[in-house]
Design an enzyme around this catalytic site. Structure first.
Site, short mmCIF file in Angstrom:
data_model
loop_
_atom_site.label_atom_id
_atom_site.label_comp_id
_atom_site.label_asym_id
_atom_site.label_seq_id
_atom_site.Cartn_x
_atom_site.Cartn_y
_atom_site.Cartn_z
N CYS A 36 42.14 9.88 -16.67
CA CYS A 36 43.32 9.51 -16.29
C CYS A 36 44.03 10.07 -15.23
O CYS A 36 44.14 11.13 -14.99
CB CYS A 36 44.38 9.15 -17.61
N GLY A 62 40.66 7.28 -12.35
CA GLY A 62 40.36 6.25 -13.18
C GLY A 62 40.17 4.72 -12.62
O GLY A 62 41.34 4.58 -12.00
N ASN A 136 47.62 11.63 -19.94
CA ASN A 136 46.28 12.12 -19.31
C ASN A 136 46.02 13.43 -20.23
O ASN A 136 46.51 14.37 -20.18
CB ASN A 136 46.45 12.66 -17.91
N GLY A 137 44.79 13.24 -20.74
CA GLY A 137 44.42 14.64 -21.62
C GLY A 137 43.86 13.91 -22.96
O GLY A 137 43.39 12.75 -23.05
N CYS A 271 41.91 23.47 -15.98
CA CYS A 271 40.37 22.59 -16.29
C CYS A 271 40.08 23.13 -14.80
O CYS A 271 40.54 22.36 -13.70
CB CYS A 271 40.64 21.38 -16.18
N TYR A 277 35.47 19.40 -8.91
CA TYR A 277 34.70 17.94 -8.71
C TYR A 277 35.89 16.79 -8.80
O TYR A 277 36.03 16.02 -7.86
CB TYR A 277 33.77 17.75 -9.47
N SER A 318 30.67 14.77 -3.04
CA SER A 318 30.97 15.67 -3.84
C SER A 318 30.51 17.04 -3.40
O SER A 318 31.28 18.20 -3.70
CB SER A 318 30.31 15.44 -5.29
N ASP A 381 28.00 19.84 -6.28
CA ASP A 381 28.82 20.59 -7.04
C ASP A 381 28.61 20.76 -8.49
O ASP A 381 29.03 21.74 -8.83
CB ASP A 381 30.40 19.90 -7.00
N CYS A 417 33.37 18.39 -22.97
CA CYS A 417 34.77 18.63 -22.92
C CYS A 417 35.44 17.91 -24.00
O CYS A 417 35.10 16.77 -24.53
CB CYS A 417 35.21 18.12 -21.25
N CYS A 468 40.31 26.88 -17.84
CA CYS A 468 39.31 26.58 -18.77
C CYS A 468 38.03 26.34 -18.03
O CYS A 468 37.86 25.75 -17.01
CB CYS A 468 39.79 25.22 -19.54
N CYS A 471 33.06 24.31 -20.53
CA CYS A 471 31.75 23.50 -20.39
C CYS A 471 30.81 24.13 -19.58
O CYS A 471 29.57 23.73 -19.45
CB CYS A 471 32.04 22.26 -19.71
FE1 SF4 Z 1 37.69 21.16 -17.68
FE2 SF4 Z 1 35.11 21.71 -18.46
FE3 SF4 Z 1 37.53 22.81 -19.56
FE4 SF4 Z 1 36.84 20.30 -19.92
S1 SF4 Z 1 35.89 21.92 -20.95
S2 SF4 Z 1 38.83 21.13 -19.48
S3 SF4 Z 1 36.08 19.65 -18.09
S4 SF4 Z 1 36.75 23.23 -17.56
#
Ligand code: SF4
Length: 507
Positions: A36, A62, A136-137, A271, A277, A318, A381, A417, A468, A471
């Site tokens: 989003c 989105g 968003n989230g 993130c 990306y 990308s 990417d 994620c 974060c 992933c």
């Molecule tokens: Fe971003 Fe990956 Fe963390 Fe999800 S898990 S918030 S896609 S870095």
């Protein structure tokens, strides 16, 4: 090269064109997708029009549905629709969205979650008046709260994680909408960058980890909030600052108040995929320009995985910035030798034979001869399932390349994620099931090099907050508290009458 000779010529370039068409169709499936984007305006006579423009700039976040809610003081007006912003907001619709305050939302969804009832903003009525929310989230404890709410008599008709915020807000005994929102948010865990519109205020909140972006801007005396700065640029608003992790911003009668109601997170968790990306390259997020960050990743990648080659080619679009960084660092010439043609993409999904035949007449000869006998570094990417790169490596080989070396400007994607990004299951991620050497063999390239996690983390030190990277690293800042599929695609449902929802945008 004329259309006619191109259409008749068999061989490598024909295979290239055909393959690129398939690539375009496959590519959408072989990506992580942002869920989003949100945008809001407080105190402007053309609040809804500006929000429309803001959403237009955030469309990459989105494309499934979009919506705007506006406030004229006593009541809210809402228009939501499936599809793109540009296709759903006519002058007539925007004129109907009256008032000096507005919020908007664009949403991505996978198959199965495609319903207007899941489009945002979501409007509800509480004792203090109407509220609208755009989120968003993704919340990681939504299922537990949902069960609790249902046990206490709440009727939740969607499978939304975000819907629980509204029910918690409606049940709160606090006396102002913002205090109700804070009360509700104190119960949830996970990622949120959200906007709430009341009859006279615009409230913004960002979770304490700061997973998803949210920025504050100024347009004259009006305040603007947006997922990304590119939307501020479009309407000529000045960037003021990021809404900080854990901050609640309340803007009422033109005055901004900043609240810090929640305990700090043990670390920041912005993130990093936004920079790799998702975000638009012209946005500045977490204190850093997205394009320059991607380019830097390409430079680091070139240092970590050098190779003798004749050209560096990006996977469009990308891989563009990372490929440029790789080329600059390595001294190997940069060539946009793969050119995506939107007409090819469109005709590929058309059922009619006459239209499909048009495909072979579309000009796609910009890269003709470029690959013959060359050693190519192909830069992307990220790799999700690997289907896109599998096709592209084959295409480049069939176009005569002597060697194909794939370079990826992020580490192997090994986990899903939980914080607002639509990802495949862990088992579908190629890097979860295979080693780098196995992936190389699957893709059919001569060498394969991923950016290291250490390289990514070192590059991300220039960002304002901690990141974060779960992933890639499997180090999840907040454990998920649900089993099975991630219920992140169903969003708010309306509980008050919607005005204008059925308006035909073509009127
Ligand atoms: Fe971003 Fe990956 Fe963390 Fe999800 S898990 S918030 S896609 S870095």
């Amino acid at each position: 090269m004329s259309e006619r000779s191109f259409a008749k010529e068999p061989g490598a370039s024909g295979a290239l064109e055909e393959g690129l068409a398939r690539w375009a169709a496959l590519r959408e499936r072989d990506r992580f997708h942002d869920e989003c984007g949100v945008f809001g305006v407080h105190g402007h006579a053309e609040a809804a029009h500006l929000t429309y423009l803001g959403l237009y700039a955030l469309q990459h976040r989105g494309q499934e549905s979009c919506g705007i809610a506006s406030s004229s003081g006593g009541e809210h007006t809402l228009h939501r629709a499936m599809g793109l912003v540009a296709d759903n907001f006519s002058d007539k619709v925007l004129r109907g969205l009256q008032g000096r305050h507005a919020i908007g939302h664009v949403r991505y969804s996978t198959a199965g979650g495609s319903h207007l009832r899941n489009a945002q903003p979501f409007c509800a009525s509480i004792d203090e008046g109407p509220v609208a929310l755009a989120h968003n989230g993704n919340l990681v404890n939504a299922q537990a709260i949902r069960r609790e709410l249902e046990g206490r008599g709440s009727i939740l008709t969607s499978t939304s994680d975000s819907e629980v915020i509204v029910h918690l807000l409606a049940r709160s005994r606090e006396r102002t909408p913002e205090d109700r929102l804070i009360d509700a948010l104190s119960r949830v865990k996970g990622a949120y960058s959200l906007l709430m519109l009341t009859d006279d205020a615009l409230v913004a909140a960002r979770d304490v980890y700061g997973f998803r972006p949210l920025v504050l801007g100024r347009l004259g005396k009006a305040w603007v909030l947006s997922s990304e700065t590119c939307a501020l640029d479009l309407i000529g608003a000045e960037y003021v600052r990021d809404v900080e992790p854990g901050e609640v911003v309340v803007i009422r009668r033109g005055r901004l108040r900043s609240l810090w109601p929640f305990p700090s997170a043990p670390r920041g968790a912005f993130c990093v995929f936004e920079h790799i990306y998702f975000a638009r390259p012209d946005s500045n997020l977490a204190g850093h320009n997205v394009y320059l960050f991607r380019k830097e990743l390409g430079r680091v990648l070139a240092r970590e995985h050098p190779v003798a080659a004749d050209m560096v080619v990006p996977v469009l679009d990308s891989g563009n910035a990372a490929a440029l960084g790789y080329a600059e660092e390595s001294g190997i010439p940069y060539e946009t030798a793969l050119i995506r043609n939107q007409y090819v993409k469109r005709t590929f999904i058309e059922p009619s034979q006459s239209v499909r035949d048009f495909r072979v007449k579309v000009k796609h000869n910009a890269s003709r001869g470029l690959f013959e006998g060359k050693r190519v570094v192909l830069v992307e990417d990220s790799i999700v399932r690997g289907t896109t790169l599998l096709k592209l490596v084959g295409l480049i080989r069939s176009a005569g390349a002597r060697e194909v070396h794939v370079r990826v400007s992020s580490p192997p994607n090994t986990g899903p994620c939980h914080y607002g990004i639509d990802t495949p299951t862990r088992e579908e991620l190629i890097a979860h099931r295979h080693s780098v050497e196995e992936i190389r063999a699957i893709l059919g390239c001569d060498t394969l090099g991923y950016l290291s996690l250490a390289g990514l983390r070192r590059t991300a030190e220039q960002l304002k907050h901690g990141i974060c990277d779960a992933c890639f690293s499997d180090e999840y800042p907040i454990p998920a508290e649900y089993r099975g599929e991630i219920p992140q695609l169903s969003l708010f449902r309306p509980v008050v009458e919607i005005v204008g929802e059925d308006t035909d945008p073509s009127d």
